[in-house]
Design an enzyme around this catalytic site. Structure first.
Site, PDB file in Angstrom:
ATOM      1  N   ASN A   1       0.799  -1.227   0.000  1.00 51.18           N
ATOM      2  CA  ASN A   1       0.000   0.000   0.000  1.00 51.18           C
ATOM      3  C   ASN A   1       0.830   1.276   0.000  1.00 51.18           C
ATOM      4  OD1 ASN A   1       1.079   0.061   2.553  1.00 51.18           O
ATOM      5  ND2 ASN A   1      -0.865   0.290   3.638  1.00 51.18           N
TER       6      ASN A   1
ATOM      7  N   ARG B   1      -0.808   5.690  12.632  1.00 46.75           N
ATOM      8  CA  ARG B   1      -1.765   5.006  13.502  1.00 46.75           C
ATOM      9  C   ARG B   1      -2.401   6.029  14.437  1.00 46.75           C
ATOM     10  NH1 ARG B   1      -1.919   1.746  10.259  1.00 46.75           N
ATOM     11  NH2 ARG B   1      -1.660  -0.526  10.387  1.00 46.75           N
TER      12      ARG B   1
END
Length: 338
Positions: free
Chosen positions: A117, A254
């Protein structure tokens, strides 16, 4: 063998796309594995209900597949309830939702599709940075609302040229972000655990800085570092307030790297110019998550790494890993997390 995959639900509506690429990361696409596995006599369970997966299917699963976008949080206790489990595979990149230490202790391999990705996430990060700098979301909302107030938008719209952008985390994604930003004639700083060579720095167009110096000197900061014990909560209230007044923060790493409530306070009192990102905690984010309603944000629901092209890459990696596992062959070394 029993293979369990927990994926996000398929599209509610039929979409027209002329690329010819399928939505492989959903329950409907099933990572392109169903025909192969069922023809070989394996049981392949694909569902979106994570609680059902943990309760009914994990205990007798041999392989458990999850994703970073619709993660099943696998604790040590969960793993101990799965005596047959030998492989936990993330369809994508980022396996911090799995207790890797316990997995290693139990002899369970944790793996992900490294690099699948990186292009998609890097492009998304640059898009979100520009969205903040140019004040795009309020401008778009004016169109939706039938307004035409140019001054209101222009008062917080800037050029990115000549700004200082700090990148925290110079792995595969951080490097691609830097390469894409070079064309905007920005000054780039970076911080990472292992400093890059002078040659690499010249290619990326970025200079190494210690974290506090990077934060103090940057007009915009992009977080692209992994979630670890060192980075969890790294951007708490003190560090957020040490950023330049009006600075922008983009987080494609994150959600737990940024303190949830502190970010809301810092945006509400106007210290930062805005926050964009693609990651939350927990995921999926509940309807009442405070980031949904805080001012000055340009958030997306963790879609950066699941473009149609990225889905082809991580589905191919999952297919290869499952094939190797069933054949008793080792997985690709760079896929193995634990």
């Amino acid at each position: 063998m029993k293979i369990v995959a927990v994926l996000y639900p398929g599209p509610a509506e039929q979409h027209v796309d002329h690329s010819g690429l399928d939505v492989l990361g959903s329950t409907e696409g099933a990572l392109g594995l169903r025909e192969q596995l069922e023809s070989e006599g394996h049981e392949y369970v694909v569902l979106s209900d994570r609680d059902e997966a943990l309760r009914e299917h994990l205990p007798d699963a041999d392989v458990f597949i999850t994703t970073p976008f619709w993660p099943t949080y696998l604790s040590g206790d969960d793993l101990r309830r799965a005596p047959r489990l030998k492989l936990v595979l993330t369809a994508g990149v980022g396996s911090d939702h799995v207790d890797s230490d316990t997995a290693a202790e139990l002899g369970i391999t944790v793996a992900e599709v490294t690099g699948s990705n990186v292009v998609s996430v890097a492009e998304h990060a640059v898009m979100q940075l520009l969205t903040l700098v140019r004040n795009y979301i309020p401008a778009y909302q004016q169109v939706v609302d039938g307004r035409w107030d140019i001054a209101d938008i222009a008062a917080r719209s800037h050029d990115i040229e000549d700004k200082t952008v700090g990148i925290i985390g110079m792995g595969q994604i951080g490097q691609r972000i830097a390469l894409r930003l070079k064309g905007f004639d920005v000054r780039m700083l970076y911080n990472t655990r292992h400093r890059r060579s002078s040659t690499e720095e010249a290619v990326f167009g970025a200079r190494f800085k210690h974290l506090d110096d990077l934060v103090a000197q940057s007009d915009a900061i992009v977080l692209s570092c992994p979630l670890t014990s060192e980075t969890k909560g790294m951007f708490g209230e003190e560090r957020l307030r040490s950023m330049r007044p009006g600075a922008w923060l983009v987080n494609i790493a994150r959600g737990q790297i940024v303190d949830t409530d502190a970010l809301v306070r810092v945006l509400e009192d106007g210290h930062l110019g805005g926050y964009a990102g693609d990651v939350w905690y927990p995921q999926p984010a509940p309807a009442d998550h405070p980031w949904r309603s805080m001012p000055g944000h340009a958030l997306t629901p963790h879609v950066s790494g699941t473009s149609l092209e990225a889905q082809q890459r991580y589905a191919a990696g999952v297919q290869d890993s499952v094939r190797r596992f069933l054949a008793g062959e080792p997985l690709q070394d760079d896929y193995v997390v634990a």
